[in-house]
Write a protein that holds these residues in place. Structure first.
Motif, PDB file in Angstrom:
ATOM      1  N   ASP A 121       0.817  -1.215   0.000  1.00 42.05           N
ATOM      2  CA  ASP A 121       0.000   0.000   0.000  1.00 42.05           C
ATOM      3  C   ASP A 121       0.848   1.261   0.000  1.00 42.05           C
ATOM      4  O   ASP A 121       0.362   2.333  -0.349  1.00 42.05           O
ATOM      5  CB  ASP A 121      -0.911   0.025   1.232  1.00 42.05           C
ATOM      6  N   MET A 122       2.090   1.133   0.431  1.00 35.68           N
ATOM      7  CA  MET A 122       2.995   2.282   0.492  1.00 35.68           C
ATOM      8  C   MET A 122       4.412   1.825   0.191  1.00 35.68           C
ATOM      9  O   MET A 122       4.840   0.763   0.656  1.00 35.68           O
ATOM     10  CB  MET A 122       2.947   2.939   1.882  1.00 35.68           C
ATOM     11  N   ARG A 143       5.710   2.977 -10.675  1.00 34.74           N
ATOM     12  CA  ARG A 143       4.312   3.397 -10.668  1.00 34.74           C
ATOM     13  C   ARG A 143       3.443   2.480 -11.522  1.00 34.74           C
ATOM     14  O   ARG A 143       2.274   2.254 -11.205  1.00 34.74           O
ATOM     15  CB  ARG A 143       4.195   4.847 -11.146  1.00 34.74           C
ATOM     16  N   ARG A 163      -1.654   1.875  -7.285  1.00 32.30           N
ATOM     17  CA  ARG A 163      -2.458   2.363  -6.166  1.00 32.30           C
ATOM     18  C   ARG A 163      -1.632   2.785  -4.964  1.00 32.30           C
ATOM     19  O   ARG A 163      -2.117   3.539  -4.113  1.00 32.30           O
ATOM     20  CB  ARG A 163      -3.453   1.281  -5.726  1.00 32.30           C
ATOM     21  N   ASP A 189       0.935   4.586  -2.408  1.00 30.46           N
ATOM     22  CA  ASP A 189       1.579   5.879  -2.190  1.00 30.46           C
ATOM     23  C   ASP A 189       3.088   5.657  -2.236  1.00 30.46           C
ATOM     24  O   ASP A 189       3.598   4.711  -1.619  1.00 30.46           O
ATOM     25  CB  ASP A 189       1.185   6.456  -0.832  1.00 30.46           C
ATOM     26  N   PHE A 234       6.800   7.430  -1.501  1.00 30.76           N
ATOM     27  CA  PHE A 234       7.491   8.534  -0.840  1.00 30.76           C
ATOM     28  C   PHE A 234       8.991   8.415  -1.092  1.00 30.76           C
ATOM     29  O   PHE A 234       9.542   7.306  -1.141  1.00 30.76           O
ATOM     30  CB  PHE A 234       7.222   8.523   0.666  1.00 30.76           C
ATOM     31  N   VAL A 268       6.295  13.299  -1.899  1.00 31.67           N
ATOM     32  CA  VAL A 268       5.466  12.305  -2.569  1.00 31.67           C
ATOM     33  C   VAL A 268       5.903  12.233  -4.025  1.00 31.67           C
ATOM     34  O   VAL A 268       6.042  13.253  -4.696  1.00 31.67           O
ATOM     35  CB  VAL A 268       3.975  12.689  -2.490  1.00 31.67           C
ATOM     36  N   GLN A 288       5.400  11.741  -7.834  1.00 28.47           N
ATOM     37  CA  GLN A 288       4.319  11.917  -8.794  1.00 28.47           C
ATOM     38  C   GLN A 288       4.831  11.564 -10.193  1.00 28.47           C
ATOM     39  O   GLN A 288       5.964  11.866 -10.539  1.00 28.47           O
ATOM     40  CB  GLN A 288       3.816  13.372  -8.799  1.00 28.47           C
TER      41      GLN A 288
END
Length: 314
Positions: free
Chosen positions: A140-141, A161, A166, A168, A170, A180, A182
């Motif tokens: 999840d992260m 990605r 889904r 996150d 960092f 974060v 992107q």
């Protein structure tokens, strides 16, 4: 009472222990709940004993994967009566190896976090993809520790990605900065054309884009080379059309297909090749477990298998 379980995975020395300590110090996360830490890997960094005492934690070491079983977990639940469970997972064990029904019935996995040492990420990715890929995919992260100036370029190069859309992501730097990550994953196609041509080079990006944003393509007509497939129970006039896609490495090759409708669907032979032309609509479909792209096919032209039948993320 539901007991939240948090998994922290990553290779040895990727920063799992340090990350766990940081959240134990966070008053928004830790308010003195009885916390059971299942320690499945011991690296150079050891837990701060005083921190564990202050945050009402108990540590149980699990040395072998086969020891992480129903008997141990139920005994820990009975003995320590935790209000929360933190698992520092061994990076050489796969999460999929956890036996089904191993947890007590009130233990619920709330979050899985994967820590990555940015300095060694590319080397591990190239040489241990079989372990790293599921680690990145089933989380999840993702936290890239000890980041350098080139870290974000590596994340993009290795298509993290795309592996997990889904999670996150960092990026944490040694000076304390955290940001974060992107990345735009939109397909670069001409939507003003009467027929949007999806080339082999564009297929992977288009597939992920249309699956995530079907409304963007709704009403447009697309054309692409594909294989067809009819899973059992899909319906008389329904079939799937797609391509095998490799996102980053051989371990992640998957058949990426879109639901299609055509009157001759029942006559199609699995794995045959076609040039497909269809209008995209956004509709509910059981295979999507919700709304998604449904292609209303106007033309199916038999085609030859290409020399390389795999599409790649460019």
């Amino acid at each position: 009472m539901e007991i939240p379980v948090y998994f922290f995975t990553g290779f040895l020395e990727s920063g799992k222990t340090t990350f766990i300590e940081s959240i134990l110090r966070d008053p928004n996360f830790c308010e003195g709940e009885r916390t059971l830490i299942l320690l499945c890997e011991q690296g150079e960094a050891e837990f701060d004993y005083s921190l564990l005492m202050d945050t009402n934690c108990v540590v149980v070491a699990v040395e072998e994967l086969e020891d992480f079983n129903r008997i141990l977990l139920h005994e820990c639940n009975r003995k320590y009566k935790p209000e929360r469970v933190i698992v520092e997972w061994n990076g050489m064990w796969k999460l999929s190896d956890i036996p089904q029904n191993a947890f007590p019935k009130n233990w619920m996995v709330y979050q899985t976090v994967t820590t990555v040492d940015a300095r060694t990420f590319d080397n591990y990715f190239q040489n241990m993809g079989g372990f790293m890929f599921p680690m990145l995919q089933m989380t999840d992260m993702i936290v890239f520790n000890r980041a350098e100036d080139t870290t974000k370029d590596l994340i993009q190069k290795r298509r993290v990605r795309m592996i997990n859309r889904r999670a996150d992501i960092f990026v944490d730097y040694p000076d304390g900065r955290s940001e974060v990550y992107q990345e735009s994953l939109e397909a670069n196609l001409d939507l003003s054309a009467d027929v949007v041509e999806v080339s082999e080079a564009d297929y992977a990006m288009w597939y992920f884009d249309v699956m995530e944003h079907p409304e963007k393509y709704a009403g447009h007509t697309v054309r692409f080379l594909c294989q067809v497939y009819r899973p059992n129970g899909m319906g008389k006039n329904n079939f799937a059309a797609g391509r095998f896609v490799m996102t980053c490495c051989a371990e992640d090759i998957a058949f990426c297909a879109v639901v299609c409708k055509h009157a001759s669907a029942a006559k199609l032979v699995d794995r045959d090749w076609y040039w497909l032309t269809a209008e995209v609509r956004k509709e509910f479909f059981p295979e999507y477990q919700g709304e998604g792209p449904v292609l209303y096919v106007s033309s199916l032209e038999p085609a030859q298998k290409p020399d390389d039948d795999i599409c790649y993320v460019k």
